[in-house]
Design an enzyme around this catalytic site. Structure first.
Site, PDB file in Angstrom:
ATOM      1  N   TYR A  58       0.814  -1.207   0.000  1.00  0.00           N
ATOM      2  CA  TYR A  58       0.000   0.000   0.000  1.00  0.00           C
ATOM      3  C   TYR A  58       0.854   1.266   0.000  1.00  0.00           C
ATOM      4  CZ  TYR A  58      -4.109  -2.906   1.040  1.00  0.00           C
ATOM      5  OH  TYR A  58      -5.123  -3.831   0.993  1.00  0.00           O
ATOM      6  N   LEU A 212     -18.421  -0.840  -0.339  1.00  0.00           N
ATOM      7  CA  LEU A 212     -19.281   0.177  -0.957  1.00  0.00           C
ATOM      8  C   LEU A 212     -19.182   0.144  -2.478  1.00  0.00           C
ATOM      9  CD1 LEU A 212     -18.646   3.191   1.455  1.00  0.00           C
ATOM     10  CD2 LEU A 212     -20.332   1.342   1.627  1.00  0.00           C
ATOM     11  N   ALA A 214     -16.581   0.367  -4.583  1.00  0.00           N
ATOM     12  CA  ALA A 214     -15.743   1.451  -5.100  1.00  0.00           C
ATOM     13  C   ALA A 214     -16.508   2.767  -5.150  1.00  0.00           C
ATOM     14  CB  ALA A 214     -15.193   1.096  -6.487  1.00  0.00           C
ATOM     15  N   GLY A 215     -17.392   2.971  -4.184  1.00  0.00           N
ATOM     16  CA  GLY A 215     -18.161   4.209  -4.097  1.00  0.00           C
ATOM     17  C   GLY A 215     -19.506   4.156  -4.779  1.00  0.00           C
ATOM     18  N   THR A 218     -22.616   4.464  -2.537  1.00  0.00           N
ATOM     19  CA  THR A 218     -22.850   5.701  -1.788  1.00  0.00           C
ATOM     20  C   THR A 218     -23.909   6.569  -2.452  1.00  0.00           C
ATOM     21  OG1 THR A 218     -21.143   6.960  -2.973  1.00  0.00           O
ATOM     22  CG2 THR A 218     -20.451   5.708  -1.018  1.00  0.00           C
TER      23      THR A 218
END
Length: 345
Positions: A58, A212, A214-215, A218
């Site tokens: 990361y 989620l 990858a958004g 939302t």
């Protein structure tokens, strides 16, 4: 607010939400700087969170370095999980893979970046399809025996490999995988075919990444699509009519309950099984705080059913075949009645 769970078949106590830190650092061009990373960490820790997830790969190691600094005030309070498999030296052919040389080298490097003497949970990041299962499990057992690693888990690996590994560990008296990390969300449910039943069989905790979508879940892509010419990313690849329909239903449920869509998506996962611990992440503290709001409510059964139905997938063979209705048929032969069960196709 935060409650705690035993992690898999172990006595390790972890918070019911895990903090993912792939965005700690700006080396990849999309993450947060050190100040904002600390705010995200503090938002999580201040609500009782103790389970931190990172990896050697990361942000080119910055994520581990930040975590090492952030937890230094009380190292023993936190359950730190990191991963090995992916490269962190581009010019070294043995600086990647599941083999013993990379395992030992990667763990030593992670310990230095984290500024700690031990890793609470070491994940195999993904299966390399070349290293024998026996080599991986013996290497991990040696790390546990040395005290450098306390528990082991596995991520992004076929169910049959994990099953073989844990069966071998049981046979040899070695440490077995107590956790499974997979992509799992309302728009990605294919893990329900093999991986999730396998994890339940072995009593493994499941930590979904990208809970989620990858958004997508939302709601911010409900009415928009990427403009033409934009480079395809994980987000834009997930924007299709099926996923948009699921996301709109998530938003509808969120409005009915007076919560955010992200909180609904997380709680759908959490309510699948008590051993599901979603990994949350973000680029700013407000996103972490919003996600943690899922701890304040439960999705009612009616809304759970709606979400489950709109996101349903075909399980495929042999699951669909085995779930077909059966009928009892009488067969007469040789003056003897025989009973068989016939698939009503």
């Amino acid at each position: 607010m935060m409650k705690y769970k035993l992690f898999g078949k172990s006595g390790l106590r972890v918070s019911e939400i895990c903090l993912g830190t792939m965005t700690f650092g700006q080396e990849w061009g999309t993450g947060a700087d050190k100040e904002e990373s600390k705010k995200m960490f503090d938002s999580y820790a201040n609500q009782g969170g103790n389970f931190i997830d990172t990896a050697n790969r990361y942000t080119e190691g910055t994520s581990e370095k930040y975590i090492g600094e952030f937890i230094a005030y009380d190292r023993d309070r936190f359950v730190v999980a990191t991963k090995y498999t992916l490269y962190d030296r581009r010019d070294d052919i043995n600086a990647s893979g599941n083999h013993r040389k990379n395992m030992m080298r990667s763990v030593e490097s992670s310990l230095k970046r984290l500024n700690t003497e031990y890793i609470d949970l070491l994940w195999v990041h993904m299966w390399d399809e070349t290293t024998p299962v026996e080599e991986v499990m013996k290497g991990l057992e040696d790390l546990v025996s040395s005290g450098k690693v306390h528990y082991i888990g596995i991520s992004d690996t076929p169910a049959w490999v994990v099953s073989k590994a844990n069966t071998l560990a049981e046979l040899r008296g070695w440490s077995a995988f107590v956790g499974l990390q997979i992509e799992y969300s309302l728009i990605q449910r294919t893990a329900e075919r093999e991986l999730i039943p396998m994890a339940h069989h072995f009593g493994m905790t499941i930590t979904p990444w990208s809970p989620l979508g990858a958004g997508m879940l939302t709601g911010k892509y409900n009415d928009s699509i990427p403009s033409s010419g934009v480079r395809l990313t994980e987000k834009s690849l997930k924007i299709n009519e099926r996923n948009r329909a699921i996301a709109k239903e998530v938003s509808a449920v969120a409005q009915e309950l007076g919560v955010s869509p992200a909180q609904v998506a997380l709680n759908w996962l959490r309510q699948q099984h008590s051993q599901v611990i979603p990994i949350i992440g973000g680029r700013k503290a407000s996103q972490i705080e919003d996600c943690l709001g899922c701890l304040n409510f439960t999705i009612p059964q009616e809304q759970m059913k709606r979400l489950t139905e709109i996101s349903a997938i075909e399980l495929g063979f042999p699951h669909d075949f085995l779930n077909l209705p059966t009928v009892r048929v009488n067969v007469f032969g040789d003056n003897e009645e025989k009973l068989i069960y016939h698939r009503n196709t």
